[in-house]
Write a protein that holds these residues in place. Structure first.
Motif, PDB file in Angstrom:
ATOM      1  N   ASP A 174      -1.265   2.701   3.671  1.00  0.00           N
ATOM      2  CA  ASP A 174      -1.023   1.262   3.756  1.00  0.00           C
ATOM      3  C   ASP A 174      -0.016   0.928   4.840  1.00  0.00           C
ATOM      4  OD1 ASP A 174      -2.785   0.115   2.085  1.00  0.00           O
ATOM      5  OD2 ASP A 174      -1.338  -0.585   0.622  1.00  0.00           O
ATOM      6  N   ALA A 175       0.966   1.808   5.047  1.00  0.00           N
ATOM      7  CA  ALA A 175       1.965   1.563   6.085  1.00  0.00           C
ATOM      8  C   ALA A 175       1.397   1.766   7.484  1.00  0.00           C
ATOM      9  CB  ALA A 175       3.159   2.496   5.879  1.00  0.00           C
ATOM     10  N   TRP A 176       0.208   2.352   7.574  1.00  0.00           N
ATOM     11  CA  TRP A 176      -0.413   2.606   8.870  1.00  0.00           C
ATOM     12  C   TRP A 176      -1.461   1.568   9.248  1.00  0.00           C
ATOM     13  CZ3 TRP A 176      -1.611   8.368   7.380  1.00  0.00           C
ATOM     14  CH2 TRP A 176      -0.412   9.094   7.361  1.00  0.00           C
ATOM     15  N   LEU A 177      -1.848   0.709   8.310  1.00  0.00           N
ATOM     16  CA  LEU A 177      -2.939  -0.238   8.559  1.00  0.00           C
ATOM     17  C   LEU A 177      -2.383  -1.596   8.979  1.00  0.00           C
ATOM     18  CD1 LEU A 177      -5.293   0.691   5.589  1.00  0.00           C
ATOM     19  CD2 LEU A 177      -5.423   1.440   7.968  1.00  0.00           C
ATOM     20  N   PRO A 178      -3.115  -2.328   9.822  1.00  0.00           N
ATOM     21  CA  PRO A 178      -2.565  -3.561  10.408  1.00  0.00           C
ATOM     22  C   PRO A 178      -2.216  -4.637   9.399  1.00  0.00           C
ATOM     23  CG  PRO A 178      -4.915  -3.321  10.911  1.00  0.00           C
ATOM     24  CD  PRO A 178      -4.464  -2.029  10.329  1.00  0.00           C
ATOM     25  N   ILE A 179      -2.952  -4.731   8.290  1.00  0.00           N
ATOM     26  CA  ILE A 179      -2.685  -5.799   7.330  1.00  0.00           C
ATOM     27  C   ILE A 179      -1.401  -5.544   6.559  1.00  0.00           C
ATOM     28  CG2 ILE A 179      -3.492  -6.833   5.166  1.00  0.00           C
ATOM     29  CD1 ILE A 179      -6.294  -6.751   6.246  1.00  0.00           C
ATOM     30  N   THR A 180      -1.157  -4.298   6.175  1.00  0.00           N
ATOM     31  CA  THR A 180      -0.039  -3.987   5.281  1.00  0.00           C
ATOM     32  C   THR A 180       1.077  -3.199   5.952  1.00  0.00           C
ATOM     33  OG1 THR A 180      -1.390  -2.102   4.541  1.00  0.00           O
ATOM     34  CG2 THR A 180      -1.368  -4.064   3.150  1.00  0.00           C
ATOM     35  N   GLU A 181       1.054  -3.056   7.274  1.00  0.00           N
ATOM     36  CA  GLU A 181       2.110  -2.282   7.918  1.00  0.00           C
ATOM     37  C   GLU A 181       3.432  -3.041   7.951  1.00  0.00           C
ATOM     38  OE1 GLU A 181       0.948  -1.421  11.881  1.00  0.00           O
ATOM     39  OE2 GLU A 181       0.742  -3.510  12.505  1.00  0.00           O
ATOM     40  N   SER A 182       3.380  -4.344   7.758  1.00  0.00           N
ATOM     41  CA  SER A 182       4.600  -5.143   7.709  1.00  0.00           C
ATOM     42  C   SER A 182       4.628  -5.956   6.426  1.00  0.00           C
ATOM     43  CB  SER A 182       4.667  -6.095   8.914  1.00  0.00           C
ATOM     44  OG  SER A 182       5.752  -6.991   8.783  1.00  0.00           O
ATOM     45  N   ARG A 183       5.783  -5.990   5.775  1.00  0.00           N
ATOM     46  CA  ARG A 183       5.959  -6.779   4.553  1.00  0.00           C
ATOM     47  C   ARG A 183       7.087  -7.797   4.751  1.00  0.00           C
ATOM     48  NH1 ARG A 183       1.783  -5.597   0.775  1.00  0.00           N
ATOM     49  NH2 ARG A 183       1.511  -3.338   0.597  1.00  0.00           N
ATOM     50  N   ASN A 184       7.145  -8.381   5.925  1.00  0.00           N
ATOM     51  CA  ASN A 184       8.246  -9.282   6.251  1.00  0.00           C
ATOM     52  C   ASN A 184       7.825 -10.748   6.297  1.00  0.00           C
ATOM     53  OD1 ASN A 184      10.006  -7.058   6.630  1.00  0.00           O
ATOM     54  ND2 ASN A 184       9.165  -6.735   8.687  1.00  0.00           N
ATOM     55  N   GLY A 185       6.680 -11.071   5.745  1.00  0.00           N
ATOM     56  CA  GLY A 185       6.211 -12.457   5.762  1.00  0.00           C
ATOM     57  C   GLY A 185       7.007 -13.346   4.829  1.00  0.00           C
ATOM     58  N   ASN A 186       6.807 -14.654   4.968  1.00  0.00           N
ATOM     59  CA  ASN A 186       7.482 -15.633   4.110  1.00  0.00           C
ATOM     60  C   ASN A 186       6.581 -16.847   3.948  1.00  0.00           C
ATOM     61  OD1 ASN A 186       7.822 -17.221   6.517  1.00  0.00           O
ATOM     62  ND2 ASN A 186       9.660 -16.039   6.982  1.00  0.00           N
ATOM     63  N   ALA A 187       7.103 -17.880   3.323  1.00  0.00           N
ATOM     64  CA  ALA A 187       6.301 -19.075   3.046  1.00  0.00           C
ATOM     65  C   ALA A 187       5.835 -19.754   4.328  1.00  0.00           C
ATOM     66  CB  ALA A 187       7.104 -20.053   2.198  1.00  0.00           C
ATOM     67  N   TYR A 188       6.644 -19.692   5.386  1.00  0.00           N
ATOM     68  CA  TYR A 188       6.258 -20.325   6.648  1.00  0.00           C
ATOM     69  C   TYR A 188       5.067 -19.606   7.275  1.00  0.00           C
ATOM     70  CZ  TYR A 188      10.833 -22.504   6.134  1.00  0.00           C
ATOM     71  OH  TYR A 188      11.913 -23.205   5.641  1.00  0.00           O
ATOM     72  N   THR A 204       1.220  -9.417   3.474  1.00  0.00           N
ATOM     73  CA  THR A 204       2.263  -9.265   4.487  1.00  0.00           C
ATOM     74  C   THR A 204       3.631  -9.693   3.981  1.00  0.00           C
ATOM     75  OG1 THR A 204       1.924 -11.509   5.382  1.00  0.00           O
ATOM     76  CG2 THR A 204       0.539  -9.745   6.276  1.00  0.00           C
ATOM     77  N   MET A 205       3.730 -10.110   2.717  1.00  0.00           N
ATOM     78  CA  MET A 205       4.982 -10.615   2.170  1.00  0.00           C
ATOM     79  C   MET A 205       5.621  -9.584   1.248  1.00  0.00           C
ATOM     80  SD  MET A 205       3.522 -14.404   1.238  1.00  0.00           S
ATOM     81  CE  MET A 205       5.135 -15.144   1.073  1.00  0.00           C
ATOM     82  N   PRO A 206       6.955  -9.513   1.217  1.00  0.00           N
ATOM     83  CA  PRO A 206       7.612  -8.618   0.258  1.00  0.00           C
ATOM     84  C   PRO A 206       7.445  -9.145  -1.157  1.00  0.00           C
ATOM     85  CG  PRO A 206       9.235  -9.988   1.362  1.00  0.00           C
ATOM     86  CD  PRO A 206       7.922 -10.274   2.029  1.00  0.00           C
ATOM     87  N   SER A 207       7.504  -8.250  -2.124  1.00  0.00           N
ATOM     88  CA  SER A 207       7.326  -8.653  -3.511  1.00  0.00           C
ATOM     89  C   SER A 207       8.145  -7.755  -4.415  1.00  0.00           C
ATOM     90  CB  SER A 207       5.843  -8.583  -3.904  1.00  0.00           C
ATOM     91  OG  SER A 207       5.643  -9.092  -5.205  1.00  0.00           O
ATOM     92  N   SER A 208       8.759  -8.337  -5.416  1.00  0.00           N
ATOM     93  CA  SER A 208       9.522  -7.592  -6.401  1.00  0.00           C
ATOM     94  C   SER A 208       9.368  -8.271  -7.748  1.00  0.00           C
ATOM     95  CB  SER A 208      11.000  -7.521  -6.002  1.00  0.00           C
ATOM     96  OG  SER A 208      11.589  -8.810  -6.024  1.00  0.00           O
ATOM     97  N   GLU A 209       9.915  -7.638  -8.791  1.00  0.00           N
ATOM     98  CA  GLU A 209       9.814  -8.223 -10.123  1.00  0.00           C
ATOM     99  C   GLU A 209      10.553  -9.556 -10.196  1.00  0.00           C
ATOM    100  OE1 GLU A 209       9.603  -4.923 -13.438  1.00  0.00           O
ATOM    101  OE2 GLU A 209      11.145  -4.409 -11.975  1.00  0.00           O
ATOM    102  N   LYS A 210      11.690  -9.643  -9.534  1.00  0.00           N
ATOM    103  CA  LYS A 210      12.471 -10.874  -9.582  1.00  0.00           C
ATOM    104  C   LYS A 210      11.930 -11.923  -8.615  1.00  0.00           C
ATOM    105  CE  LYS A 210      16.801  -8.662 -11.014  1.00  0.00           C
ATOM    106  NZ  LYS A 210      18.239  -8.452 -10.685  1.00  0.00           N
ATOM    107  N   LYS A 211      11.380 -11.470  -7.500  1.00  0.00           N
ATOM    108  CA  LYS A 211      10.861 -12.394  -6.501  1.00  0.00           C
ATOM    109  C   LYS A 211       9.433 -11.999  -6.133  1.00  0.00           C
ATOM    110  CE  LYS A 211      15.403 -13.419  -4.498  1.00  0.00           C
ATOM    111  NZ  LYS A 211      16.231 -13.411  -3.266  1.00  0.00           N
ATOM    112  N   PRO A 212       8.469 -12.288  -7.003  1.00  0.00           N
ATOM    113  CA  PRO A 212       7.077 -11.938  -6.700  1.00  0.00           C
ATOM    114  C   PRO A 212       6.551 -12.746  -5.527  1.00  0.00           C
ATOM    115  CG  PRO A 212       7.200 -13.284  -8.680  1.00  0.00           C
ATOM    116  CD  PRO A 212       8.607 -12.951  -8.312  1.00  0.00           C
ATOM    117  N   SER A 213       5.602 -12.167  -4.821  1.00  0.00           N
ATOM    118  CA  SER A 213       5.111 -12.797  -3.591  1.00  0.00           C
ATOM    119  C   SER A 213       4.307 -14.057  -3.856  1.00  0.00           C
ATOM    120  CB  SER A 213       4.251 -11.798  -2.809  1.00  0.00           C
ATOM    121  OG  SER A 213       3.086 -11.459  -3.543  1.00  0.00           O
ATOM    122  N   HIS A 214       3.800 -14.227  -5.091  1.00  0.00           N
ATOM    123  CA  HIS A 214       2.936 -15.388  -5.323  1.00  0.00           C
ATOM    124  C   HIS A 214       3.701 -16.704  -5.257  1.00  0.00           C
ATOM    125  CE1 HIS A 214       4.189 -16.455  -9.458  1.00  0.00           C
ATOM    126  NE2 HIS A 214       4.318 -15.152  -9.669  1.00  0.00           N
TER     127      HIS A 214
END
Length: 465
Positions: A82-96, A261-271
């Motif tokens: 997943d870290a090598w593929l273009p869709i999921t290589e970055s998890r730095n997205g946000n609402a913008y 492309t967005m980070p996600s955690s239990e406290k701050k889920p990406s949805h």
């Protein structure tokens, strides 16, 4: 399910010397995992303790092997792919980023023919149908956003096909979802070549020019009757109008990829940030398509050209009395939108091509090979667009197959995964919308077949118009 009680607590101690850890990518705590195994797990697994069989006071039928905790642990092993593929290589997205990409994928040139549907449905049913379709697809998009990650298993579904296959099985995914998703990606890229945040610009400019120039003389708002005027022809013309409205909404096949492309955690889920971005994007989309459809039908009525819609109407009726600069900018924005949309809709195809390489070679795709893959895809789409320019005549037929991706599959996946209470409002709502989406797909395919048989297809190879 019974609670598992163990004699000794499980601690995250490092593995003994000489034993390689089971994890090959740097773990990060409290991160949701993807089904293809991400570098960001929800649970950390200790090698020493994971290989032991703990002493437990619980019976065999409720051992940790059958517990949700153990299932989550087994599902959160790491996979660097997943870290090598273009869709999921970055998890730095946000609402913008979510709003921007959702807007670019959700609106485009297909909205320019919306006034054509009004010539058949009329004012009342045209507006009602457009409103229902808008709300319907926004609801199913919301379902996809919520289904992207599971708090029970800690898994993230970063691609539409992954979610569908995880829900109904890989065989069902290949039969019912693979072709529509690939068509929505590759087919859209081909269509963009055949016909050619800018969509906002040209949509707004077109309806403003239409309103400013005023209504054409002799415009009629009576529903256009087909020729020959038979009940069957009238029925299929209505289906064609509904198909135009349904095809105006797109982008569901990219929703999970954008959210991936967005980070996600239990406290701050990406949805949460994703849904904020979606609401902003679709507010803007609504401000574009509703004025475009209503103003276009008001200005041109039954005279709206069926091929090209608003873009053709602007040049046909106002080409001489409208500033050439405005017309040039409008056309330029259409071209730029087609080019940018090509990149977004091509991303699932780029991702799929690179995944085959990474799985076979077990290493990331080098930059030069990535460039070759993308160039090959671009030239492939160009070749198909030039060699088979009559594919547009079959768009209604093939597009009907892809309708469930937007209007039906999200509802069925929600029912399968979330399992709402039987006969509850959510149960009825999702079953009703899902079945309606399947029926809509079937009748649009039937309408496409009828149109092809009735009007025929002018087959021409390597003769683009």
């Amino acid at each position: 399910m019974g609670e598992v009680v163990e004699d000794t607590p499980t601690t995250n101690t490092p593995p003994p010397p000489g034993i390689s850890p089971a994890v090959s990518a740097p773990p990060m705590q409290s991160q949701y995992n993807s089904p293809s195994l991400s570098r960001k797990p929800l649970l950390l697994v200790d090698t020493a303790t994971a290989n032991k069989t703990p002493n437990s006071r619980t019976p065999n039928f409720i051992t940790p092997l059958g517990s949700p905790l153990r299932k989550a642990i087994q599902l959160t092993k790491l996979d660097p792919h997943d870290a090598w593929l273009p869709i999921t290589e970055s998890r730095n997205g946000n609402a913008y980023y979510a709003a921007f990409h959702t807007l670019c994928s959700g609106i485009g040139i297909q909205a320019l023919v919306l006034p054509v549907s009004f010539t058949i449905l009329g004012w009342t049913w045209g507006i009602i149908s457009l409103t229902i379709a808008f709300i319907w697809q926004l609801y199913t998009l919301g379902l996809l956003v919520k289904l992207h990650e599971s708090t029970e298993t800690g898994m993230r579904y970063s691609r539409y096909l992954q979610l569908f296959s995880a829900t109904f099985g890989e065989k069902m995914g290949n039969i019912f979802a693979a072709f529509p998703i690939m068509y929505l990606s590759g087919g859209t890229c081909v269509a963009l070549i055949i016909i050619g945040v800018t969509a906002i610009g040209y949509c707004t400019m077109m309806w403003l020019v239409s309103v400013t120039e005023g209504r054409l003389d002799g415009v009629s708002y009576d529903p256009v009757r087909p020729k020959p005027d038979t009940n069957i022809a009238w029925f299929f013309s209505i289906l064609n109008a509904l198909g135009i409205i349904a095809f105006a909404f797109r982008g569901h096949n990219l929703t999970l990829e954008i959210q991936a492309t967005m980070p996600s955690s239990e406290k701050k889920p990406s949805h949460k940030p994703m849904w904020i971005g979606v609401k902003v994007a679709y507010l803007i989309i609504a401000m574009c398509i509703f004025p475009l459809a209503i103003a276009g039908y008001w200005a041109y009525g039954h005279k709206i050209p069926p091929n090209g819609g608003m873009l053709t109407a602007i040049y046909q009726f106002h080409g001489r009395d409208t500033s050439q600069a405005i017309l040039a900018v409008t056309s330029l924005l259409v071209i730029i939108n087609a080019m940018s949309s090509f990149q977004i809709y091509g991303m699932p195809m780029f991702d799929d091509m690179e995944s085959k390489y990474t799985k076979r070679k077990n290493q990331p795709c080098p930059w030069w090979l990535r460039s070759i893959f993308r160039a090959m895809f671009g030239y492939g789409c160009f070749f198909v667009a030039v060699a088979i320019p009559f594919l547009g005549s079959l768009a209604g037929l093939v597009g009907g197959v892809a309708i469930p991706v937007t209007f039906a599959y999200p509802c069925f996946m929600w029912l399968k995964i979330k399992k709402p209470k039987k006969y509850s409002p959510m149960w009825y709502l999702n079953w009703g919308l899902g079945l309606s989406g399947v029926v809509l797909s079937a009748i649009l395919i039937a309408a496409g077949v009828y149109v092809v048989i009735d009007t025929g297809v002018e087959v021409s190879f390597f003769k683009p118009q």
